[in-house]
Motif scaffolding. Sequence first.
Motif, short mmCIF file in Angstrom:
data_model
loop_
_atom_site.label_atom_id
_atom_site.label_comp_id
_atom_site.label_asym_id
_atom_site.label_seq_id
_atom_site.Cartn_x
_atom_site.Cartn_y
_atom_site.Cartn_z
N CYS A 1 19.55 41.38 42.01
CA CYS A 1 20.69 41.43 42.92
C CYS A 1 21.29 40.05 43.15
N LYS A 2 20.46 39.01 43.23
CA LYS A 2 20.97 37.65 43.42
C LYS A 2 21.79 37.22 42.20
N ASN A 3 21.24 37.47 41.01
CA ASN A 3 21.98 37.12 39.79
C ASN A 3 23.26 37.94 39.67
N TRP A 4 23.23 39.19 40.11
CA TRP A 4 24.42 40.03 40.10
C TRP A 4 25.48 39.47 41.05
N GLU A 5 25.06 39.02 42.23
CA GLU A 5 25.99 38.40 43.19
C GLU A 5 26.65 37.17 42.57
N LEU A 6 25.84 36.30 41.95
CA LEU A 6 26.36 35.08 41.34
C LEU A 6 27.27 35.41 40.16
N LEU A 7 26.93 36.46 39.42
CA LEU A 7 27.78 36.90 38.31
C LEU A 7 29.15 37.32 38.83
N GLN A 8 29.17 38.01 39.97
CA GLN A 8 30.44 38.40 40.58
C GLN A 8 31.28 37.17 40.93
#
Length: 158
Positions: free
Chosen positions: A75-82
């Motif tokens: 989820c953290k990597n997904w947030e940063l990807l966004q």
Amino acid sequence: MGRPTKSKEMKAIEGTLRPDRDRIPLKRTLDANELPDPQLELHEPGRNLFDALCIHLNDAGVLWQVDAMILSMYCKNWELLQEASDSIHKLDDLVQEFDNGVIQISPALTVFEKLSKTVITLGSKLGLSPADREKLASFARIEKEKDDPYEALKRSSG
């Protein structure tokens, strides 16, 4: 590309089925108050994704408390990807030109590519795509298998 895997039924017919390798996980679900909490600081979109993934994996019967860290990392990597995705609007955002004429790929694109790979890798460990679910035995057969009729016949005749 390797050879496709054989089904358990085919292995039983050929006599190569091994109980020590072909374990079938039992389905287990957590109560709503037992669902894990994120192990990393997540903003609202990441927290919403974390909660949705916990529900999804719990409904599939494959969620354990120890999954909290990998879910948090996903989820953290997904947030940063966004965030990285939001910083790229047009083709000019993908290259960087310096005063001396040197052109290179922008750091935003490099970050986006690395985060994309990380999200895909972590997602595959969690079985978040149809192909990944096929690979995970936990999703493939959750219920305890009943006695194989072929095996029962072999035992009775021999």
